[in-house]
Design a protein around this motif. Structure first.
Motif, PDB file in Angstrom:
ATOM      1  N   LEU A  39       0.841  -1.186   0.000  1.00 39.74           N
ATOM      2  CA  LEU A  39       0.000   0.000   0.000  1.00 39.74           C
ATOM      3  C   LEU A  39       0.878   1.239   0.000  1.00 39.74           C
ATOM      4  CD1 LEU A  39      -2.681  -1.015   2.678  1.00 39.74           C
ATOM      5  CD2 LEU A  39      -2.941  -1.015   0.192  1.00 39.74           C
ATOM      6  N   THR A  40       0.464   2.237  -0.756  1.00 39.36           N
ATOM      7  CA  THR A  40       1.173   3.510  -0.809  1.00 39.36           C
ATOM      8  C   THR A  40       0.339   4.572  -0.114  1.00 39.36           C
ATOM      9  OG1 THR A  40       2.245   2.969  -2.897  1.00 39.36           O
ATOM     10  CG2 THR A  40       2.102   5.298  -2.324  1.00 39.36           C
ATOM     11  N   GLY A  41       0.950   5.269   0.828  1.00 41.60           N
ATOM     12  CA  GLY A  41       0.282   6.360   1.514  1.00 41.60           C
ATOM     13  C   GLY A  41       1.055   7.654   1.350  1.00 41.60           C
ATOM     14  N   ILE A  42       0.327   8.760   1.282  1.00 41.74           N
ATOM     15  CA  ILE A  42       0.925  10.096   1.223  1.00 41.74           C
ATOM     16  C   ILE A  42       0.162  10.964   2.208  1.00 41.74           C
ATOM     17  CG2 ILE A  42       1.444  12.107  -0.219  1.00 41.74           C
ATOM     18  CD1 ILE A  42       1.432  10.254  -2.651  1.00 41.74           C
ATOM     19  N   GLY A  43       0.870  11.759   3.005  1.00 41.40           N
ATOM     20  CA  GLY A  43       0.160  12.573   3.980  1.00 41.40           C
ATOM     21  C   GLY A  43       1.064  13.444   4.809  1.00 41.40           C
ATOM     22  N   GLY A  44       0.603  13.794   6.009  1.00 40.43           N
ATOM     23  CA  GLY A  44       1.302  14.732   6.862  1.00 40.43           C
ATOM     24  C   GLY A  44       2.521  14.146   7.547  1.00 40.43           C
ATOM     25  N   GLN A  45       3.452  15.035   7.908  1.00 41.40           N
ATOM     26  CA  GLN A  45       4.655  14.600   8.622  1.00 41.40           C
ATOM     27  C   GLN A  45       4.327  14.050   9.998  1.00 41.40           C
ATOM     28  OE1 GLN A  45       7.688  17.592   8.785  1.00 41.40           O
ATOM     29  NE2 GLN A  45       8.069  17.547   6.585  1.00 41.40           N
ATOM     30  N   SER A  46       3.268  14.554  10.619  1.00 44.85           N
ATOM     31  CA  SER A  46       2.927  14.106  11.967  1.00 44.85           C
ATOM     32  C   SER A  46       2.623  12.617  12.013  1.00 44.85           C
ATOM     33  CB  SER A  46       1.731  14.892  12.497  1.00 44.85           C
ATOM     34  OG  SER A  46       0.575  14.640  11.708  1.00 44.85           O
ATOM     35  N   ALA A  47       2.196  12.061  10.898  1.00 41.13           N
ATOM     36  CA  ALA A  47       1.814  10.641  10.865  1.00 41.13           C
ATOM     37  C   ALA A  47       2.968   9.726  10.500  1.00 41.13           C
ATOM     38  CB  ALA A  47       0.668  10.437   9.872  1.00 41.13           C
ATOM     39  N   GLN A  48       4.112  10.280  10.098  1.00 42.96           N
ATOM     40  CA  GLN A  48       5.189   9.453   9.541  1.00 42.96           C
ATOM     41  C   GLN A  48       5.678   8.384  10.513  1.00 42.96           C
ATOM     42  OE1 GLN A  48       8.618  11.648   8.180  1.00 42.96           O
ATOM     43  NE2 GLN A  48       9.359   9.942   6.942  1.00 42.96           N
TER      44      GLN A  48
END
Length: 356
Positions: A39-48
């Motif tokens: 799975l590929t996810g893209i999002g906020g730094q807070s979730a890394q």
């Protein structure tokens, strides 16, 4: 049952490989009888940090399953998810049910789901020789950020720290220009505090009159703070760790430390709001330290390709599981949502692929 990346997902996988987001191994076919895929996810730094911990936990339970996550920002992540360039997105805010219903991308017309999956404390980190504990309230923090309080021995700070000797040292504010979910959390804290006039033009960016704005990313900001006597920066708890002093902040008249127990108390007492499309977790700052980013994972209610329903449901169940939640806490200082939010989140995850 074989869960592999379908033709549409292969196209996504190839594109991701070209941009360095996904390894070539994620594009291979699954051996028969294995639950396997990427799975590929893209999002906020807070979730890394949390996504990394959840991914490791999932792949240890489901061999051949993996996640690639690119922290390009919450806005970029939501656009990539909506455009079909990511299987999921993660950020520090839950999109509205109307927005989720309109998301297409890899989703069918059923739209998307948004699930509270973690709570990352946010703190005011300081580097001042001789100070190992300090209390700030919202009006004083706002005054510091605006430059109205310029030295650590200012009477406003002294009044909150009667037993603490304070040096006559300049306060050097360092603030990330953003957009930033960490900034969003502090903007909300200040805007909701009595006696503070705080009206940022955008919720995830500082007001223009905040001092020390810089384009540095959070970890670079932390390195600068390390080298700056008198420095102050707003950082997430995973970066602060034991590296910096995190000030106590005043909530509902009570000074509270940014520690796990206090954050957990605020989470446990916080309201959980559930709709057919979302599980939203609030913090109750009357019960504990209430400054944090709630991490939401947004996935399709139903993917066009059936294998992705099974794969994403497996990932969702794993990340809300006890092992993944403990790993995120150990490695990234991300707390679990409340028991109610976890239970209702799992129930929602298990509906992935059921839309008709």
């Amino acid at each position: 049952m074989v869960i592999s990346v379908s033709r549409r997902s292969v196209r996504l996988c190839v594109a991701a490989t070209l941009t360095g987001m996904l390894s070539l191994s994620a594009c291979s076919h699954s051996p028969e009888g294995m639950v396997q895929g990427a799975l590929t996810g893209i999002g906020g730094q807070s979730a890394q940090g949390a996504v990394s911990a959840w991914s490791v936990s999932w792949s240890s339970q489901v061999k051949g399953a993996s996640v690639s996550y690119s922290p390009d920002g919450a806005g970029a992540g939501l656009k990539a998810f909506s455009d079909g360039q990511a299987h999921f997105t993660a950020s520090g805010s839950s999109v509205s049910d109307a927005e989720k219903a309109a998301i297409s991308g890899l989703c069918t017309s059923a739209g998307a789901l948004s699930i509270a999956a973690g709570v990352l404390p946010v703190g005011v980190a300081i580097k001042v020789d001789g100070i190992n504990d300090l209390v700030l309230d919202a009006p004083t923090l706002a005054a510091i950020l605006r430059g109205d309080v310029e030295r650590w021995n200012d009477p406003k700070i002294a009044a909150l720290n009667a037993e603490q000797p304070l040096p006559d040292v300049e306060i050097k504010v360092m603030a990330e220009e953003g957009p930033s979910e960490t900034t969003r959390a502090v903007n909300t804290y200040l805007a909701n505090s009595p006696g503070v006039s705080w009206n940022p033009l955008q919720p995830d960016r500082w007001p223009k009159d905040v001092k020390g704005l810089t384009g540095s990313q959070p970890r670079d900001l932390a390195n600068k703070l390390d080298d700056t006597d008198g420095g102050l920066a707003v950082l997430d708890g995973g970066i602060i760790g034991n590296r910096f002093v995190a000030t106590q902040l005043v909530f509902d008249g009570q000074a509270r430390k940014m520690d796990a127990a206090s954050v957990v108390n605020a989470v446990a007492a916080g309201q959980v709001t559930t709709t057919p499309r979302s599980v939203v977790q609030a913090l109750d700052d009357r019960a504990g330290y209430g400054l944090a980013t709630v991490i939401y994972v947004n996935v399709c209610q139903q993917y066009v390709e059936e294998p992705l329903n099974l794969l994403t449901r497996s990932f969702g169940e794993a990340l809300l599981g006890e092992k993944a939640q403990k790993d995120a806490n150990s490695y990234s200082f991300v707390m679990s949502p409340s028991k109610k939010a976890i239970s209702e989140g799992l129930a929602l995850v298990r509906t992935i692929g059921d839309a008709r």
